[in-house]
Design an enzyme around this catalytic site. Sequence first.
Site, PDB file in Angstrom:
ATOM      1  N   HIS A 134      -3.440 -24.032  16.718  1.00 34.16           N
ATOM      2  CA  HIS A 134      -3.286 -23.008  17.561  1.00 34.16           C
ATOM      3  C   HIS A 134      -3.806 -23.070  18.944  1.00 34.16           C
ATOM      4  O   HIS A 134      -3.629 -22.323  19.847  1.00 34.16           O
ATOM      5  CB  HIS A 134      -4.243 -21.862  16.972  1.00 34.16           C
ATOM      6  CG  HIS A 134      -5.461 -22.051  16.323  1.00 34.16           C
ATOM      7  ND1 HIS A 134      -6.339 -22.922  16.831  1.00 34.16           N
ATOM      8  CD2 HIS A 134      -5.897 -21.596  15.216  1.00 34.16           C
ATOM      9  CE1 HIS A 134      -7.343 -22.935  16.099  1.00 34.16           C
ATOM     10  NE2 HIS A 134      -7.142 -22.329  14.920  1.00 34.16           N
ATOM     11  N   LYS A 160      -8.826 -16.333   2.915  1.00 41.05           N
ATOM     12  CA  LYS A 160      -8.127 -17.498   2.787  1.00 41.05           C
ATOM     13  C   LYS A 160      -7.723 -17.851   1.192  1.00 41.05           C
ATOM     14  O   LYS A 160      -6.988 -18.517   0.942  1.00 41.05           O
ATOM     15  CB  LYS A 160      -8.963 -18.614   3.299  1.00 41.05           C
ATOM     16  CG  LYS A 160      -9.631 -18.561   4.679  1.00 41.05           C
ATOM     17  CD  LYS A 160      -8.313 -18.730   5.681  1.00 41.05           C
ATOM     18  CE  LYS A 160      -8.947 -19.033   7.008  1.00 41.05           C
ATOM     19  NZ  LYS A 160      -7.909 -19.033   7.860  1.00 41.05           N
TER      20      LYS A 160
END
Length: 503
Positions: free
Chosen positions: A218, A391
């Site tokens: 990212h 997650k």
Amino acid sequence: MSVLDDISKAGMAEFQEKLRLQHEASMHKELEKLLTTAKGAEQEISKKDFEGFKNLFHRFLQVKGPSVKWDKIHKPPEDLIHPYDKIKAQALPDSVAASLNKLVVVKLNGGLGTSMGCKGPKSVISVRNENTFLDLTVHQIEHLNKTFNVDVPLVLMNSFNTDEDTKKILQKYTHHRVHIHTFNQSRYPRINKESLLPVAKDLGMHGDHADAWYPPGHGDIYASFYNSGLLDQLIAAGKEYIFVSNIDNLGATVDLFILNHLMTQPKDKRCEFIMEVTDKTRADVKGGTLIQYDDKLRLLEIAQVPKAHVDEFKSVTKFKIFNTNNLWISLAAIKRLHEQNTMDMEIIVNPKTLDGGLNVIQLETAVGAAIKAFDNALGVNVPRSRFLPVKTSSDLLLVMSNLYSLDAGSLTMSKKREFPSTPHVKLGSSFTKVHDFLMRFESIPDMLELDHLTVSGDVTFGKNVSLKGTVIIIANHGDRIDIPAGAVLENKIVSGNLRILDH
């Protein structure tokens, strides 16, 4: 040290430099070859991507040893980590709508749902009352826009893995009061670990070529946002800051108090970057932390820590906070730093083994690592509730349960729970895939009084089960445990074989 030693050292340095230049020249040659396999728009996009990749590869070849000297690391000064409670104590001004009109929400939407057994973008997994991550995000921003009569747009940073599917899904939000934009993360070639050359033979993405490419972490947001033209477009529309977060962090909602804090800093100390941090628990010991280094705030990730100091890094006493990856960043500063090429984010070398057994590396960067390049950067120590990532299926069980209530797309801890902390939940491999997970619960148990849950093996839950205190359920290999409907398990260990059979 003898003269010979000096000469041999100089000779070695010269040899290494020659080798580096050779590797770089070979890489450039291969990239040019790859570009000839495409035409038009695809070639132009790949050209821009490759410029970023060349820069990263160049820096990768330059790296010598750890990127930090341990004795230069200091705890951040207190005046650079602002406690959220103090920020919240400041009353919100009437001009909060004006501040919201200068804000853009950016969600990192490049990940697939494969680790949870799902196809397509992770953001389309249903997490609560049939709402997906994306649905909840749209509801949150639409609620803001309606409540304050403002225009906060949503921007999704997709990857080549998620872009096509995401764009199809976005059609369903056409009549919602939120403007949605997308841009794509760069596409970089995976590198053969031995030859340091690209694995790809052309720019194709399908069949045998699918695993020759990767989205480079990212940290690529700055370059790809700039290259997309969207950054300039938003600045021209009067936008000043972005609030960036992972789309799977359900705690990352727009916080009006942090926004106000950002907007009311003195003119000569205008803050360009806020990183939300929260107190570390034993579950977060590997999370990146904020440090003071060369008189700048800096993100320290576990990958940068010399081996001898890893235990010290994991210590909750020395490094008390970690990065939630909720970030507030100035658009004008992103533009300036990108054009000056002064971001200088540490390179994360991520080794992978492809299906055929080939060892490759992918070079990545992290969005938070750029904090050291921005002026007057701050940390804000926020409550744990702003860090609620999903997650695994264990996380999914928590957010689907009655521990949380849902209001306008935002999850908040139920007032009926006596402790502010979430229970520790660990579900075994039978629950990993979302489909299997859902099949094993006739309904999600009551977890308001739960502290700890461990489930292992072939276990199913009937309707209206209640779990309290510490509950451990272990079905041994070949056994199966069916928790009956209406069961109340409080401080219990269930093991062996328990099947409720219809007769």
